[in-house]
Design an enzyme around this catalytic site. Structure first.
Site, PDB file in Angstrom:
ATOM      1  N   CYS A   1       0.814  -1.221   0.000  1.00  0.00           N
ATOM      2  CA  CYS A   1       0.000   0.000   0.000  1.00  0.00           C
ATOM      3  C   CYS A   1       0.846   1.269   0.000  1.00  0.00           C
ATOM      4  O   CYS A   1       0.299   2.369  -0.048  1.00  0.00           O
ATOM      5  CB  CYS A   1      -0.979   0.012   1.174  1.00  0.00           C
ATOM      6  SG  CYS A   1      -0.222   0.250   2.781  1.00  0.00           S
TER       7      CYS A   1
ATOM      8  N   CYS B   1      14.165  -0.244  11.676  1.00  0.00           N
ATOM      9  CA  CYS B   1      13.701   0.609  12.767  1.00  0.00           C
ATOM     10  C   CYS B   1      12.321   1.132  12.351  1.00  0.00           C
ATOM     11  O   CYS B   1      12.216   1.975  11.469  1.00  0.00           O
ATOM     12  CB  CYS B   1      14.708   1.738  12.954  1.00  0.00           C
ATOM     13  SG  CYS B   1      14.381   2.784  14.359  1.00  0.00           S
TER      14      CYS B   1
HETATM   15 ZN    ZN Z   1       0.494  -1.739   3.736  1.00  0.00          ZN
END
Ligand code: ZN
Length: 134
Positions: free
Chosen positions: A102, A122
């Protein structure tokens, strides 16, 4: 922000509606949460961390480690689940990490992690949901 098209695409209004204001700032505007602010930092159960934007599995708990930075840190993502771009903001050159499904910003990856990969992902905890394994 993103020229490329991801399998999951939403309008800015849709992102605003589905994410909390903090998630929206981090994931759609490359924000960074306050270190130590996320409950997932101390998540020690076995399970899977998924993208808060599209539910794609991103990280496995067995590759999570305590980096001492205040952000959830991982050795390695689920294969193919994240993509990298070079981030030159703030006068630094860092490798940005985002969801391959996404396009949501997740965090950064640094080359100072523990074996076996030597990488330290991180990640902003607000960009993740945790699903304990049954
Ligand atoms: Zn995503």
């Amino acid at each position: 922000m993103d020229a490329k098209t991801y399998p999951v695409t939403r309008t800015d209004a849709e992102w605003r509606a589905m994410l909390t204001p903090e998630q929206y700032q981090v994931m759609r505007h490359h924000g960074t949460e306050r270190p130590g602010s996320c409950a997932l930092l101390h998540e020690k159960r076995a399970g899977t961390f998924t993208c808060a934007g599209c539910d794609q599995p991103l990280f496995e708990s067995k590759l999570k480690f305590e980096s001492g930075t205040g952000w959830p840190s991982f050795n390695d993502p689920v294969e193919g689940s994240v993509e990298n771009t070079v981030d030159r903001s703030y006068g630094m050159t860092r490798t940005e990490v985002h969801c391959a499904n996404c396009g949501s910003h997740l965090g950064h990856v640094f080359p100072d992690g523990p074996p076996p990969t030597g990488l330290r992902y991180c990640i902003n905890g607000v960009a993740l949901n945790f699903e304990p394994s049954a």
